[in-house]
Structure formats: C-alpha cells, structure tokens
Design an enzyme around this catalytic site. Structure first.
Site, PDB file in Angstrom:
ATOM      1  N   ASN A 162      28.458 -13.999 -81.730  1.00  0.00           N
ATOM      2  CA  ASN A 162      28.041 -14.478 -80.422  1.00  0.00           C
ATOM      3  C   ASN A 162      27.533 -13.376 -79.507  1.00  0.00           C
ATOM      4  OD1 ASN A 162      30.986 -14.132 -80.863  1.00  0.00           O
ATOM      5  ND2 ASN A 162      31.045 -14.150 -78.626  1.00  0.00           N
ATOM      6  N   SER A 208      30.571 -26.509 -81.798  1.00  0.00           N
ATOM      7  CA  SER A 208      30.816 -26.909 -80.416  1.00  0.00           C
ATOM      8  C   SER A 208      29.566 -27.547 -79.810  1.00  0.00           C
ATOM      9  CB  SER A 208      31.215 -25.671 -79.612  1.00  0.00           C
ATOM     10  OG  SER A 208      31.407 -26.011 -78.262  1.00  0.00           O
ATOM     11  N   CYS A 239      33.655 -14.187 -72.256  1.00  0.00           N
ATOM     12  CA  CYS A 239      35.110 -14.118 -72.228  1.00  0.00           C
ATOM     13  C   CYS A 239      35.621 -12.729 -71.884  1.00  0.00           C
ATOM     14  CB  CYS A 239      35.665 -14.540 -73.571  1.00  0.00           C
ATOM     15  SG  CYS A 239      34.819 -15.967 -74.218  1.00  0.00           S
TER      16      CYS A 239
HETATM   17  C1  LIG Z   1      31.520 -20.278 -77.582  1.00  0.00           C
HETATM   18  C2  LIG Z   1      32.168 -19.866 -78.837  1.00  0.00           C
HETATM   19  C3  LIG Z   1      33.437 -20.349 -79.192  1.00  0.00           C
HETATM   20  C4  LIG Z   1      34.234 -21.251 -78.281  1.00  0.00           C
HETATM   21  O1  LIG Z   1      33.692 -22.537 -78.206  1.00  0.00           O
HETATM   22  P1  LIG Z   1      34.157 -23.491 -77.005  1.00  0.00           P
HETATM   23  O2  LIG Z   1      33.540 -24.806 -77.330  1.00  0.00           O
HETATM   24  O3  LIG Z   1      33.609 -22.884 -75.762  1.00  0.00           O
HETATM   25  O4  LIG Z   1      35.648 -23.533 -77.021  1.00  0.00           O
HETATM   26  C5  LIG Z   1      33.977 -19.948 -80.395  1.00  0.00           C
HETATM   27  N1  LIG Z   1      33.308 -19.132 -81.222  1.00  0.00           N
HETATM   28  C6  LIG Z   1      32.087 -18.647 -80.924  1.00  0.00           C
HETATM   29  C7  LIG Z   1      31.390 -17.770 -81.908  1.00  0.00           C
HETATM   30  C8  LIG Z   1      31.471 -18.993 -79.731  1.00  0.00           C
HETATM   31  O5  LIG Z   1      30.279 -18.502 -79.437  1.00  0.00           O
END
Ligand SMILES: *Cc1c(COP(=O)(O)O)cnc(C)c1O
Length: 396
Positions: A152, A200, A326
């Site tokens: 990410n 997600s 985060c």
């Molecule tokens: C955004 C993200 C998450 C968390 O997802 P949410 O739906 O916001 O809880 C987990 N892993 C990665 C790689 C992300 O980019």
C-alpha cells in the site's frame, strides 16, 4: 476555490455515483433483513447472493467461498487469528513479511503474545520478498504464509503465484492481503493457489466499512464474529446490505475496466515518475519500477521533511500522502521504507501519490510544477541542504 486534485486513492477512493445509485434503494426501499422469511426480505437476500456470485466470478472462486466482512482490516484479522486457533494442533508458526499493512503486523504481534511464532521475511531494495528465504523459513510447524499481493505504500507487487506454489507444495495455507490489488490487477485464486484473500470496498470506489474474505473450501477456520448464522455461521451480524451492493457494483465496474484502467494509469504513473526524476534533484523512486501497482507513485526526497511537503501541497489543493494513512501523525519513518533500506533521514521525505483512472495528465503536470516549487522552497530553508552544498563546494 480551485478544483481539488485527489491523489490519495490508496487511502480511500470516491464512491462512484453509479455505485451510490445502486446502493440507494437498499437503504429506503428494500430495507428488509436478508435473514427474514417473508417475501419482502427476498429482494435484499437475492441481491446479497448475486453480489457474492459476482465477486466470486471475478476471482475464479465459488460463491460459497466469499464471506462479507466489515472491511480489509477485519478480513486480515479473521484470516490470521482463526487460522492460528483452528490449526494450533498442527503448529504455531506463521510466515509473513516486514512490509505488511498494520492489520497484518499488529495481528501477528497479538498472536506472538498468545504463544505463536512469527517469521517476518525481509524484502530487497525494491520491496520484493526472496522466495529462497521463504522456502528456508518453512518449518514442520508452519501453518500459514501471509504475504500481501501489493504494498500500500510503495506499490510493489509480490510474486503471488510463486508463493502460492511453494505453499501448496508444503501443504501450508496461503493468505494474501489483496486490499490494494483486488480490482486493480488481475487475480485468480486457482492459478495463484491462494487459500484466503482479503479485500475492501473503499479501495475500489465502493463504500467504506465493507469487504470480504475469500476462504477456500478446504480451509476450515472458525468464526471471528460470534452470533447469528449469517455467512454460513462464520461471520455473525445482520448483513450490511447497501454496503454489499456497493462493493459488488464497484467490483463489477473495476472488472469491466480492468485492462483499460491498467493501461491508462500505468501511462500516467510513468509520465509522473519520469517528470519527477528529470526535473527534481535528489528524488529517489521507491518500490519496483515495473512490478508495481499501476496507480502508485512513491518518492523519497532528500533534505525534505515529508509533513511540510504535504501541508504545502494541501495549500495548493493537492491531496497526497507520506505513505500510509495509518502512520501519519507518528514521527517514526514508515516500516516499509526502513525495510527497503532507506536511511531515516531520507525516509522522512517521502511522498506517495496514488491515481485513479479519473486523474488527468493536466492534473499531473500541475502537481509536478507545484511540487518543484515546494521542494525548492523547503530546501532553501533546510540547514541539512545548506551543509550539503557547503561540503560539495569544499570538495570541488
Ligand atoms: C487499506 C488497507 C487495509 C485496511 O482495509 P480497511 O477496509 O480500511 O480496513 C488493509 N491492507 C491494505 C494493504 C490496505 O491498503
């Protein structure tokens, strides 16, 4: 005010208007609880099941292998904790990488506190894991390998199919956090031998607070949320029907446009990267140049403090990020940048710009022009940069 330039699509995305339109009737019109028996609830029940089929098809999975959750973090927590608990008799060792999302890393820390052992694989300077190190880390008591599909922060895409093959050969479950990959690059759970996959809604222009965990049939993990019998008794709680509808609608649009989006975003990404590399001195690209998410641009700028850069970009109407939503607000540099070997002082000057297919070349030009000015201005005030220039002079 000038039009906002939004380049933080790895943090979250705009809900597509057509996705929102599809969701609307499931708030006000078809508000029945899918678990109810009367006719009126059938519309919501059918829609949830159609959503499940559409998502399954996209991954080459079966509908009964898709479990709706409250998002990526929940899916990650569930996959890890439930696998650990269900298969504790077989072993208590888990393999992951140093550059996972905190939803994985902090869950691993939690499991360590409960008596599990975790191996955190290194990555090279491009953010790729070493398949040989992975093989060597496998033990008799290894029960799970969890490696993200794509990072990410720096966008690096891991060799998922190769990892799946190694896991399969050793009869170890393979989970992948595909939150940044799903809907952005092709994924096939059969071809890639994936046993569990987290995704997600809000990273693919769907709503927030909805996601899913793909669980292959032979993985018999227990429930994570206890309560009613929703989701085959594995994830209790009344279905988030509008959320599920929105997730599936967004996934469908992502699937239909996958190839053209990849093409368009890759071109825009590489244009931005080449302009920054050519026009801004002391800019170091982070992540792999080609094994990289089509929408990810990440640089470290020497002699720059990342937060100041973000604030000045914000004043120009540009939304960017230092890497991970985060970690912003904390003074520690990102664990991902440290893992790829960036020294602290360079890791602090990081900037992540993440595209959607709605971004244009004009926007990129404006952002790079603005960035050039900002970096020049910040460096002109930087004592570190001044020192550097003095040393350079002395060396000539
Ligand atoms: C955004 C993200 C998450 C968390 O997802 P949410 O739906 O916001 O809880 C987990 N892993 C990665 C790689 C992300 O980019």
């Amino acid at each position: 005010m000038e039009k906002l330039i939004y380049l933080d699509n790895a943090a979250t995305t705009q809900v597509y208007p057509e996705v929102f339109e599809e969701m609307k009737p499931y708030f006000t019109e078809y508000y029945g609880n899918p678990s109810s028996v009367y006719q009126f609830a059938q519309e919501s029940k059918n829609k949830v099941e159609r959503a499940r089929e559409e998502i399954a098809e996209m991954l080459n999975a079966k509908p009964e292998e898709i479990y709706f959750t409250g998002g990526g973090s929940e899916s990650d927590n569930w996959a890890l904790v439930a696998t650990a608990e269900t298969y504790a008799k077989k072993g208590k060792h888990i393999i992951t990488s140093k550059i996972e999302h905190h939803a994985i890393l902090h869950t691993c820390e939690y499991l360590e506190s409960r008596g599990y052992e975790v191996t955190y694989l290194d990555v090279d300077e491009n953010g790729l894991i070493d398949l040989e190190q992975l093989k060597k880390s496998i033990r008799e008591d290894t029960i799970l390998i969890s490696i993200m599909s794509a990072n990410n922060e720096i966008g690096t895409i891991q060799p998922i199919a190769e990892i799946g093959k190694i896991a399969k050969e050793h009869e170890i479950f393979f989970h992948t956090d595909a939150v940044q990959a799903f809907g952005h690059i092709p994924i096939d759970v059969e071809e890639m031998r994936i046993d569990m996959l987290s995704a997600s809604g809000h990273k693919i222009h769907g709503p927030k607070g909805i996601g899913f965990l793909y669980i292959r049939k032979n993985v018999r993990i227990g429930a994570f949320i206890h309560g009613g019998s929703q989701e085959r008794g594995k994830r209790a709680g009344t279905h988030n029907v509008p959320g599920i509808v929105g997730l599936a609608a967004a996934a469908k649009i992502a699937k239909e446009n996958l190839e053209s989006n990849i093409k368009y975003e890759t071109k825009l990404r590489d244009y931005a990267i080449s302009r920054i590399e050519n026009e801004i001195p002391f800019a170091v690209l982070s992540g792999h140049r080609t094994k990289r998410l089509p929408n990810n641009i990440h640089f470290c700028f020497r002699f720059i403090e990342g937060e100041s850069m973000l604030i000045l970009l914000d004043q120009a109407g540009i939304c960017g990020s230092s890497g991970s939503a985060c970690t912003s607000g904390s003074l520690d540099p990102s664990h991902v940048l440290l893992a790829i070997g960036r020294p602290h002082e360079i890791a602090h000057g990081s900037l992540r710009l993440t595209l959607s297919e709605k971004n244009t070349k004009e926007e990129i030009d404006k952002v790079v022009d603005e960035l050039k000015k900002i970096i020049e201005r910040l460096r002109s005030m930087s004592p570190l940069y001044e020192d550097y220039l003095k040393k350079e002079k002395a060396n000539v």
